[in-house]
Design an enzyme around this catalytic site. Structure first.
Site, mmCIF file in Angstrom:
data_model
loop_
_atom_site.group_PDB
_atom_site.id
_atom_site.type_symbol
_atom_site.label_atom_id
_atom_site.label_comp_id
_atom_site.label_asym_id
_atom_site.label_seq_id
_atom_site.Cartn_x
_atom_site.Cartn_y
_atom_site.Cartn_z
ATOM 1 N N HIS A 72 0.806 -1.220 -0.084
ATOM 2 C CA HIS A 72 -0.064 0.091 -0.181
ATOM 3 C C HIS A 72 0.910 1.213 0.023
ATOM 4 O O HIS A 72 1.668 1.310 0.796
ATOM 5 C CB HIS A 72 -0.859 0.054 1.211
ATOM 6 C CG HIS A 72 -1.831 -1.055 1.023
ATOM 7 N ND1 HIS A 72 -3.230 -0.655 1.735
ATOM 8 C CD2 HIS A 72 -2.036 -2.265 0.502
ATOM 9 C CE1 HIS A 72 -4.089 -2.017 1.780
ATOM 10 N NE2 HIS A 72 -3.260 -2.688 0.906
ATOM 11 N N TYR A 201 -9.440 5.291 7.415
ATOM 12 C CA TYR A 201 -9.384 5.602 8.854
ATOM 13 C C TYR A 201 -10.451 6.607 8.951
ATOM 14 O O TYR A 201 -10.256 7.725 8.369
ATOM 15 C CB TYR A 201 -8.264 6.141 9.490
ATOM 16 C CG TYR A 201 -7.121 4.997 9.500
ATOM 17 C CD1 TYR A 201 -6.210 4.740 8.683
ATOM 18 C CD2 TYR A 201 -6.845 4.566 10.914
ATOM 19 C CE1 TYR A 201 -5.272 3.606 8.797
ATOM 20 C CE2 TYR A 201 -5.894 3.442 11.091
ATOM 21 C CZ TYR A 201 -5.012 3.023 10.118
ATOM 22 O OH TYR A 201 -4.113 2.400 10.251
ATOM 23 N N TYR A 385 3.586 6.821 10.239
ATOM 24 C CA TYR A 385 2.774 5.606 9.957
ATOM 25 C C TYR A 385 3.872 4.324 9.351
ATOM 26 O O TYR A 385 3.780 3.384 9.691
ATOM 27 C CB TYR A 385 1.810 5.890 8.937
ATOM 28 C CG TYR A 385 0.809 4.727 8.870
ATOM 29 C CD1 TYR A 385 -0.425 4.714 9.725
ATOM 30 C CD2 TYR A 385 0.812 3.978 7.746
ATOM 31 C CE1 TYR A 385 -1.126 3.779 9.450
ATOM 32 C CE2 TYR A 385 -0.232 2.874 7.614
ATOM 33 C CZ TYR A 385 -1.114 2.852 8.511
ATOM 34 O OH TYR A 385 -2.122 1.952 8.331
HETATM 35 C C1 PHB Z 1 -5.879 -4.376 10.592
HETATM 36 O O1 PHB Z 1 -5.960 -4.626 9.248
HETATM 37 O O2 PHB Z 1 -6.139 -5.397 11.493
HETATM 38 C C2 PHB Z 1 -5.166 -3.167 10.811
HETATM 39 C C3 PHB Z 1 -4.822 -2.222 9.964
HETATM 40 C C4 PHB Z 1 -4.653 -1.117 10.592
HETATM 41 C C5 PHB Z 1 -4.443 -0.761 12.099
HETATM 42 C C6 PHB Z 1 -5.016 -1.573 12.770
HETATM 43 C C7 PHB Z 1 -5.214 -2.926 12.254
HETATM 44 O O3 PHB Z 1 -4.370 0.594 12.352
#
Ligand code: PHB
Ligand code: RFL
Length: 389
Positions: A72, A201, A385
């Site tokens: 990604h 998000y 990130y």
């Molecule tokens: C997940 O895909 O489980 C996942 C992805 C991003 C996050 C937390 C969990 O911040």
């Protein structure tokens, strides 16, 4: 039984450490309370930072990740009915891979067993002894027999609820830092193609939601909930209604539905316990620290602890120097506190806090606006990130 390094716990931390030590010619034995089938089927994290991908690739266990993981180059922040892209690669030159933690576990278990590595599954009554001496040991029950492993070092990779942190001497001098959040995440696995090529998000007055993926045919979705709630209190229709409400937007994007085949609720905490070393006992991963999942850092932190430990142990055995082992706590904590900060920031930015005043809610929205309109703010978020620290 005698070995150089006794490892407690076969999570990502314990398995990767054993694998890296093996590549350095250092012998280890892992003891694990659960069965192989159980650890290979437990659904947890999904996001691997570039540094985590690099170490898996460099140490020869990245083949399935490269084939099945999804690279990604960005993610989306959704709020106020709009989606905004954070261009991770454009801003940092790096990317992340979405590849489930239990697949990493399968790859590492396979590599250890192929190299005749010793993993003792389904042990019980694990206890640590003499950790402040040169000959620490672990005792436990295995296949109905009392067993013991003597080692030069014991490494506690047994997660938040393990026995290693409580076995650290001088408990009264330990410093524990903790924040427990007043919400949890309701997580589901869904049989359907991903709704979005990148993670979303979302901040909404009803609470946070996250759209993630596991594979071309499985979606991973989460929404903020009461941590004391129970999955049986929610019908599938209620779950979809809640997700649609939180992810609604003005550009016509729609969340794809499918058969829900797994549900769980996880609590959220920030936690750091220090020091991470006492004598010949070291802690790595969740046994020493926990982050809320919003920053996707948990497994990545476990990996970075283990990288430091593997280097320290290599220096000890090959050069006879304990220098890097002695600075392990300080070296590891630098990165841990950065990740704690980032995970707390993301949590604060995206969740609904029942006690927040109208003013505080506007501040939260304004901070998000700042991030999506300022390249400098977006770059700082992206660097954290992808783990560029
Ligand atoms: C997940 O895909 O489980 C996942 C992805 C991003 C996050 C937390 C969990 O911040
Ligand atoms: P783990 O993975 O918890 O592994 C510890 C292992 O030790 C075993 N064990 C023992 N073995 C021997 N003797 C004992 N006395 C033992 N006690 C326990 C356990 O059975 C286990 O196999 O720790 P490690 O290796 O440090 O790895 C850390 C990561 O697993 C963790 O940070 C992440 O998975 C956190 N996390 C998530 N992180 C994310 O970034 N995104 C997520 O979506 C996400 N979801 C999660 C999570 C953690 C969860 N836990 C710990 C409850 C979901 C859950 C449910």
């Amino acid at each position: 039984m005698r070995t150089q390094v006794a490892i407690i716990g076969a999570g990502p931390a314990g398995l990767l450490l054993s694998h890296l030590l093996h590549l350095d010619g250092i012998e280890s034995v892992i003891v694990e309370t659960r069965s192989r089938a159980d650890i290979e089927a437990t659904i947890r994290a999904g996001v691997l930072e570039q540094g985590t991908m690099d170490i898996l690739n460099e140490s020869g266990v990245g083949q399935r990740m490269r084939g099945q993981g999804a690279l990604h180059h960005g993610f989306e922040l959704a709020f106020g009915g709009k989606r905004h892209r954070i261009d991770l690669t454009g801003l940092t030159g790096k990317a992340i891979t979405v590849y489930p933690q239990h697949e990493v576990i399968k790859d590492l278990v396979a590599a250890r067993l192929a190299a005749d590595g010793q993993i003792l599954f389904e042990v019980s009554d694990v206890a640590l002894h003499g950790v402040d001496t040169q000959t620490p040991s672990a005792t436990f029950m295995h296949n109905g027999e009392a067993r013991s492993i003597e080692a030069d070092f014991v490494i506690g990779c047994d997660g938040y609820h393990g026995v290693s942190r409580p076995a650290m001497p001088a408990q009264e001098q330990r410093k524990n830092f903790q924040r427990i959040y007043p919400f949890g995440w309701f997580g589901i696995l869904v049989e359907s193609a991903p709704s979005s090529e990148e993670l979303i998000y979302a901040r909404h007055e009803r609470g946070f939601a996250l759209v993630s993926t596991r594979s071309p045919t499985v979606q991973r979705l989460y929404f903020q909930c009461d941590p004391a709630d129970h999955v049986d209190n929610w019908s599938d229709d209620q779950i979809w209604a809640e997700l649609h409400a939180r992810l609604e937007n003005h550009d016509g994007w729609k969340l794809a539905e499918g058969k829900i085949f797994q549900k769980n609720i996880i609590g959220m905490r920030s936690f750091v316990s220090t020091p991470m070393q006492s004598g010949r006992l070291f802690l790595a991963g969740d046994s020493a620290h926990i982050v809320p999942p919003t920053g996707a850092k948990g497994m990545n932190l476990a990996v970075s602890d283990v990288k430091l430990l593997a280097h320290g142990l290599e220096q000890f055995y090959k050069k006879g120097s304990g220098e890097r082992l002695a600075s392990y706590t300080d070296d590891a904590l630098k990165r841990i506190w950065r990740a704690e900060y980032f995970s707390w920031t993301m949590t604060r930015l995206l969740h609904t806090f029942a006690e927040a005043t109208p003013f505080e809610r506007e501040m939260q929205r304004a901070e998000l606006e700042n991030i999506v309109t300022s390249r400098a703010m977006a770059t700082a978020l992206a660097e954290n990130y992808v783990g560029a620290f």
